[in-house]
Design a protein around this motif. Structure first.
Motif, PDB file in Angstrom:
ATOM      1  N   ASP A 214       5.440-107.028  24.950  1.00 32.16           N
ATOM      2  CA  ASP A 214       5.242-106.688  26.356  1.00 32.16           C
ATOM      3  C   ASP A 214       5.459-105.197  26.592  1.00 32.16           C
ATOM      4  O   ASP A 214       6.208-104.550  25.852  1.00 32.16           O
ATOM      5  CB  ASP A 214       6.226-107.478  27.231  1.00 32.16           C
ATOM      6  CG  ASP A 214       5.782-108.926  27.400  1.00 32.16           C
ATOM      7  OD1 ASP A 214       4.769-109.316  26.778  1.00 32.16           O
ATOM      8  OD2 ASP A 214       6.448-109.667  28.141  1.00 32.16           O
ATOM      9  N   ASP A 215       4.834-104.674  27.642  1.00 35.66           N
ATOM     10  CA  ASP A 215       4.934-103.256  28.012  1.00 35.66           C
ATOM     11  C   ASP A 215       4.425-102.333  26.911  1.00 35.66           C
ATOM     12  O   ASP A 215       4.899-101.201  26.765  1.00 35.66           O
ATOM     13  CB  ASP A 215       6.395-102.868  28.365  1.00 35.66           C
ATOM     14  CG  ASP A 215       6.899-103.679  29.550  1.00 35.66           C
ATOM     15  OD1 ASP A 215       6.115-103.875  30.490  1.00 35.66           O
ATOM     16  OD2 ASP A 215       8.061-104.120  29.514  1.00 35.66           O
TER      17      ASP A 215
ATOM     18  N   LYS B 212       4.934-102.315  23.815  1.00 36.43           N
ATOM     19  CA  LYS B 212       5.961-101.946  22.830  1.00 36.43           C
ATOM     20  C   LYS B 212       5.639-102.619  21.490  1.00 36.43           C
ATOM     21  O   LYS B 212       4.862-103.563  21.418  1.00 36.43           O
ATOM     22  CB  LYS B 212       7.341-102.424  23.315  1.00 36.43           C
ATOM     23  CG  LYS B 212       7.765-101.833  24.662  1.00 36.43           C
ATOM     24  CD  LYS B 212       8.806-100.744  24.458  1.00 36.43           C
ATOM     25  CE  LYS B 212       8.975 -99.842  25.666  1.00 36.43           C
ATOM     26  NZ  LYS B 212       9.222-100.545  26.933  1.00 36.43           N
TER      27      LYS B 212
ATOM     28  N   ASP C 288       2.494-110.341  29.510  1.00 32.83           N
ATOM     29  CA  ASP C 288       2.009-109.404  30.533  1.00 32.83           C
ATOM     30  C   ASP C 288       0.519-109.072  30.390  1.00 32.83           C
ATOM     31  O   ASP C 288       0.068-108.022  30.840  1.00 32.83           O
ATOM     32  CB  ASP C 288       2.830-108.112  30.481  1.00 32.83           C
ATOM     33  CG  ASP C 288       2.655-107.379  29.152  1.00 32.83           C
ATOM     34  OD1 ASP C 288       2.126-107.973  28.184  1.00 32.83           O
ATOM     35  OD2 ASP C 288       3.043-106.195  29.083  1.00 32.83           O
TER      36      ASP C 288
END
Ligand code: AMP
Ligand code: GLY
Length: 425
Positions: free
Chosen positions: A218-219, A221, A415
């Motif tokens: 997520d994000d 990363k 996400d």
């Protein structure tokens, strides 16, 4: 029509799924296919890179159109082999596939033909690359020239990082001969998008835009993967940006390839960085995206066979592609450990329940049927894809389906599509 699809991932499952809807397709074979594809097509035990065996199969089985999914057979010359034997095939020739197979070739073409891309230098010796990096500093991007399963481009935050990457690629040869040359490229900022277009070498017909999610976690990363999810359309590709991409990148690239004596026919995929409405090319691929194909094919209203045949027969100007207005989202479910070493053979449950949800298709990326059970058979296992009346609905529906599916070690990003919502909001 008898069709052969080469490959066995999520992209190929979505292709087979779409082709199945064509009233003109009578029989589909897939080589090697997977457990999901086997429900729609006859799987043949030939590897996607066994070019000669594939051509023999197509000739013996009177296949009327072969469609190539992955890049490796293209760079090995599958299209040249088939065409040399008068077999109809959709895909880029060996020379044209160099746009994906050699970063050096692609970057030099862009520089020569003024196609927007990051500044770069090519190096044949590790010490020269290292000296240059020490001069220009970081962040900087180091790319192995050849194919490296999507792992050959390394964004380096610091100079020591970049020096170590040059060592691993050029000296340790972690990607083999793909690392004989490197491209050291300017670090670009902005938002990424995938822009694909059919081309018969002259006419260029764009597909709906899409956005991939390359990072494992997520994000954005964690390490880069083959792609952990995708959605279409990508709001970052506004009408104005779309026009720029066509006028400054797609059409000039197709013209440039023809001018260089390697006309590009098939599907041209530009991986783009877009900042302040200005697109620049990060990379080209010579094939459909994976997982971008899954949401794109779910949104295709037209008969997919029509566009593929028009490319092969070089009459693409006759074709218009219609898209469903609803967005689609694909969430990739991966095996424990992916993108590192991962386990296989884990039984998967909940596939039927998930697939019965409205506007959901569970595409298989790496599955096998063992003793009547569907089990995991690779890193990216499923591409759970949903249409929705808007992007939020498509995301919610895709995750509703994901939550029905289980196996030991399964993981996915939570996400996928968030950037699209942020941009629209
Ligand atoms: P590529 O295989 O060239 O598409 O690179 C894989 C990923 O690395 C891209 O999707 C980007 O996230 C990142 N990347 C590649 N080139 C650059 C660049 N010049 N600047 C910033 N990020 C990049
Ligand atoms: N999703 C990235 C690719 O197909 O290369």
């Amino acid at each position: 029509m008898r069709v052969l699809v080469v490959g066995g991932g999520g992209r190929e499952h979505s292709l087979v799924w779409k082709l199945r809807q064509s009233p003109r397709v009578s029989q589909i074979y897939a080589a090697p296919g997977n457990a999901g594809i086997a429900e729609l097509a006859e799987c043949v035990d030939i590897g996607a890179s066994e070019v000669r065996r594939l051509a023999d199969f197509a000739a013996n089985q009177a296949i009327e159109l072969t469609v190539v999914g992955p890049e490796l057979p293209l760079t090995l010359g599958i299209v040249d082999e088939f065409e040399g034997r008068d077999l109809r095939i959709f895909g880029a020739s060996r020379q044209a596939a160099a746009l994906e197979g050699s970063k050096v070739f692609a970057k030099r073409l862009m520089r020569k033909h003024k196609i927007p891309t990051g500044f770069f230098q090519t190096f044949y010796r590790a010490e020269d690359a290292k000296r240059y990096i020490q001069d220009v500093g970081a962040p900087i991007v180091v790319k192995a020239d050849g194919l490296a399963a999507g792992k050959g481009a390394v964004v380096c935050a610091t100079v020591p990082d970049a020096l170590d990457t040059v060592k691993r690629i050029m000296e340790d040869r972690v990607f083999g001969d793909a690392g004989a040359r490197v491209v050291v490229e300017e670090f670009l900022t902005g938002e990424e998008a995938s822009f694909l277009a059919f081309t018969d070498g002259q006419t260029v017909v764009p597909m709906a835009s899409a956005q991939d999610h390359k990072a494992a976690l997520d994000d954005d990363k964690g390490p880069n993967t083959g792609g952990m999810g995708a959605y279409s359309p990508a709001p970052v590709v506004t009408e104005a940006v779309h026009k720029k991409i066509m006028d400054q990148i797609m059409i000039p690239t197709v013209k440039a390839m023809a001018a260089e004596g390697c006309p590009f026919r098939g599907v041209l995929y530009a991986g783009l960085m877009i900042e302040n409405g200005e697109p620049k090319v990060l990379e080209f691929n010579a094939r459909f995206g994976d997982p971008e194909a899954q949401p794109q094919f779910m949104r295709t209203e037209s008969d997919r066979l029509t566009a593929l045949e028009a490319v092969v027969d070089q009459r693409l100007h006759e074709v218009e592609i219609r898209w469903r207005p609803e967005p689609a989202v694909c969430v990739v479910m991966a095996a424990g450990g992916y993108p590192g070493t991962h386990d296989t053979g884990k039984p998967i449950t909940g596939l039927g329940t998930a697939a019965r949800l409205k506007d959901v298709v569970v595409f298989h990326a790496a599955t096998a049927l063992v003793e009547g059970k569907i089990v995991t058979n690779g890193g990216r296992v499923l591409g759970v894809t949903a249409l929705g009346k808007d992007i939020s609905n498509a995301i919610a529906q895709a995750y509703r389906a994901v939550e029905k599916i289980h196996w030991d070690g399964a993981h996915y990003r939570t996400d996928i599509g968030r950037k699209a919502i942020e941009r629209i909001a």
